[in-house]
Design a protein around this motif. Structure first.
Motif, PDB file in Angstrom:
ATOM      1  N   ASP A  34      35.482  46.550  36.164  1.00 45.72           N
ATOM      2  CA  ASP A  34      34.518  45.482  35.859  1.00 45.72           C
ATOM      3  C   ASP A  34      35.218  44.129  35.770  1.00 45.72           C
ATOM      4  O   ASP A  34      35.044  43.387  34.809  1.00 45.72           O
ATOM      5  CB  ASP A  34      33.822  45.772  34.515  1.00 45.72           C
ATOM      6  CG  ASP A  34      33.081  47.087  34.563  1.00 45.72           C
ATOM      7  OD1 ASP A  34      32.539  47.389  35.626  1.00 45.72           O
ATOM      8  OD2 ASP A  34      33.054  47.777  33.530  1.00 45.72           O
ATOM      9  N   ARG A  35      36.009  43.802  36.755  1.00 43.44           N
ATOM     10  CA  ARG A  35      36.817  42.588  36.661  1.00 43.44           C
ATOM     11  C   ARG A  35      36.016  41.288  36.825  1.00 43.44           C
ATOM     12  O   ARG A  35      36.438  40.267  36.339  1.00 43.44           O
ATOM     13  CB  ARG A  35      37.965  42.617  37.656  1.00 43.44           C
ATOM     14  CG  ARG A  35      37.546  42.663  39.105  1.00 43.44           C
ATOM     15  CD  ARG A  35      38.782  42.635  39.992  1.00 43.44           C
ATOM     16  NE  ARG A  35      38.431  42.642  41.372  1.00 43.44           N
ATOM     17  CZ  ARG A  35      38.230  43.738  42.091  1.00 43.44           C
ATOM     18  NH1 ARG A  35      38.369  44.914  41.522  1.00 43.44           N
ATOM     19  NH2 ARG A  35      37.896  43.674  43.354  1.00 43.44           N
ATOM     20  N   THR A  36      34.867  41.361  37.495  1.00 36.57           N
ATOM     21  CA  THR A  36      34.147  40.106  37.788  1.00 36.57           C
ATOM     22  C   THR A  36      33.753  39.367  36.510  1.00 36.57           C
ATOM     23  O   THR A  36      33.896  38.148  36.435  1.00 36.57           O
ATOM     24  CB  THR A  36      32.890  40.368  38.645  1.00 36.57           C
ATOM     25  OG1 THR A  36      32.207  41.474  38.107  1.00 36.57           O
ATOM     26  CG2 THR A  36      33.251  40.606  40.096  1.00 36.57           C
ATOM     27  N   PHE A  37      33.278  40.123  35.498  1.00 35.89           N
ATOM     28  CA  PHE A  37      32.851  39.466  34.260  1.00 35.89           C
ATOM     29  C   PHE A  37      34.050  38.818  33.552  1.00 35.89           C
ATOM     30  O   PHE A  37      34.012  37.647  33.195  1.00 35.89           O
ATOM     31  CB  PHE A  37      32.162  40.479  33.329  1.00 35.89           C
ATOM     32  CG  PHE A  37      31.778  39.888  32.004  1.00 35.89           C
ATOM     33  CD1 PHE A  37      30.715  39.006  31.905  1.00 35.89           C
ATOM     34  CD2 PHE A  37      32.506  40.192  30.858  1.00 35.89           C
ATOM     35  CE1 PHE A  37      30.379  38.436  30.691  1.00 35.89           C
ATOM     36  CE2 PHE A  37      32.177  39.631  29.631  1.00 35.89           C
ATOM     37  CZ  PHE A  37      31.102  38.759  29.555  1.00 35.89           C
ATOM     38  N   ILE A  38      35.117  39.598  33.369  1.00 33.06           N
ATOM     39  CA  ILE A  38      36.316  39.091  32.678  1.00 33.06           C
ATOM     40  C   ILE A  38      36.892  37.883  33.425  1.00 33.06           C
ATOM     41  O   ILE A  38      37.227  36.857  32.824  1.00 33.06           O
ATOM     42  CB  ILE A  38      37.376  40.206  32.535  1.00 33.06           C
ATOM     43  CG1 ILE A  38      36.815  41.342  31.681  1.00 33.06           C
ATOM     44  CG2 ILE A  38      38.659  39.664  31.909  1.00 33.06           C
ATOM     45  CD1 ILE A  38      37.647  42.597  31.682  1.00 33.06           C
ATOM     46  N   MET A  39      36.967  38.018  34.753  1.00 35.70           N
ATOM     47  CA  MET A  39      37.532  36.917  35.550  1.00 35.70           C
ATOM     48  C   MET A  39      36.646  35.674  35.475  1.00 35.70           C
ATOM     49  O   MET A  39      37.139  34.547  35.417  1.00 35.70           O
ATOM     50  CB  MET A  39      37.723  37.347  37.006  1.00 35.70           C
ATOM     51  CG  MET A  39      38.933  38.256  37.170  1.00 35.70           C
ATOM     52  SD  MET A  39      39.081  38.942  38.812  1.00 35.70           S
ATOM     53  CE  MET A  39      39.798  37.568  39.676  1.00 35.70           C
ATOM     54  N   GLY A  40      35.362  35.891  35.445  1.00 31.63           N
ATOM     55  CA  GLY A  40      34.419  34.768  35.339  1.00 31.63           C
ATOM     56  C   GLY A  40      34.596  34.021  34.031  1.00 31.63           C
ATOM     57  O   GLY A  40      34.686  32.784  34.001  1.00 31.63           O
ATOM     58  N   VAL A  41      34.682  34.787  32.925  1.00 36.99           N
ATOM     59  CA  VAL A  41      34.849  34.178  31.601  1.00 36.99           C
ATOM     60  C   VAL A  41      36.186  33.433  31.540  1.00 36.99           C
ATOM     61  O   VAL A  41      36.258  32.283  31.091  1.00 36.99           O
ATOM     62  CB  VAL A  41      34.757  35.251  30.487  1.00 36.99           C
ATOM     63  CG1 VAL A  41      35.157  34.671  29.141  1.00 36.99           C
ATOM     64  CG2 VAL A  41      33.361  35.829  30.414  1.00 36.99           C
TER      65      VAL A  41
END
Lengths: 137, 70
Positions: A34-41
């Motif tokens: 689930d990297r998209t959320f972490i990377m987005g934040v």
């Protein structure tokens, strides 16, 4: 004004540290599912901090801007406004949480328990801060 | 609290911004002090009085301040 200059330099260091941490978080999350959320934040965090950093450098370059920022940050009326606003927000938040608790406790106990937890943490933190400042001031 | 800031300022031809910069507050704070919406801290009152070369009592009106006598 020299103390404020030092404070600004400390803020620059702190901001750089936060940016470095955010970059590490992005690098570590590269292989996660689930990297998209972490990377987005983390990216949003970096952009916000870069904007602050730009402001700090701009302020440090001119004595006039430094003084203006000092006045804006240390104006006693503005500080009082901030304290009153924060106090009001705390009480309004507690009131809203109490209403949400009353509405959710019968059909979703999980949300109700979470709200109770939030209220307890808020209450403990509030009293800890009160104790800290009662000793400091 | 009533103050004589506006009066003293006009006497000397000083703008609110000039006074604000001299005592290290925003112009809005000076406006609030002049209209009596905000009460200055002791330090700010001292700085303003010193700026006008007056005592604190000469600039700020304490007549409406309630004092509890024993």
């Amino acid at each position: 004004m020299n103390d404020f200059k030092k404070k600004m330099k400390r803020r620059i260091l702190g901001t750089l540290l936060f940016i470095a941490l955010a970059i590490i978080v992005i690098m570590m999350s590269m292989n996660m599912k689930d990297r998209t959320f972490i990377m987005g934040v983390a990216t949003a965090f970096i952009v916000m901090n870069l904007s602050d950093l730009f402001g700090y450098f701009k302020t440090l370059r001119s004595e006039k801007k430094l003084r203006e920022r000092y006045i804006t940050e240390n104006d006693e009326r503005s500080k009082e406004i901030r304290y009153k606003a924060a106090d009001a927000v705390l009480h309004i938040t507690q009131f809203i949480l109490a209403i949400v608790y009353a509405l959710t406790k019968s059909y979703n106990p999980m949300i109700a328990y979470t709200i109770v937890g939030v209220v307890i943490v808020q209450y403990i933190l509030y009293n800890l801060m009160k104790f800290y400042y009662s000793k400091k001031i | 609290m009533k103050t004589k800031i506006a009066e003293l300022r006009k006497e000397r031809g000083i703008t609110q911004t000039d006074l604000a910069n001299a005592v290290g507050v925003t112009r809005q704070t000076i406006t609030s002090l002049e209209v009596g919406k905000y009460t200055a801290s002791l330090v700010l009152a001292y700085k303003i009085a010193r700026y006008f070369d007056k005592t604190i009592e000469e600039v700020f009106d304490f007549s409406e301040v309630e004092v509890f006598d024993e």
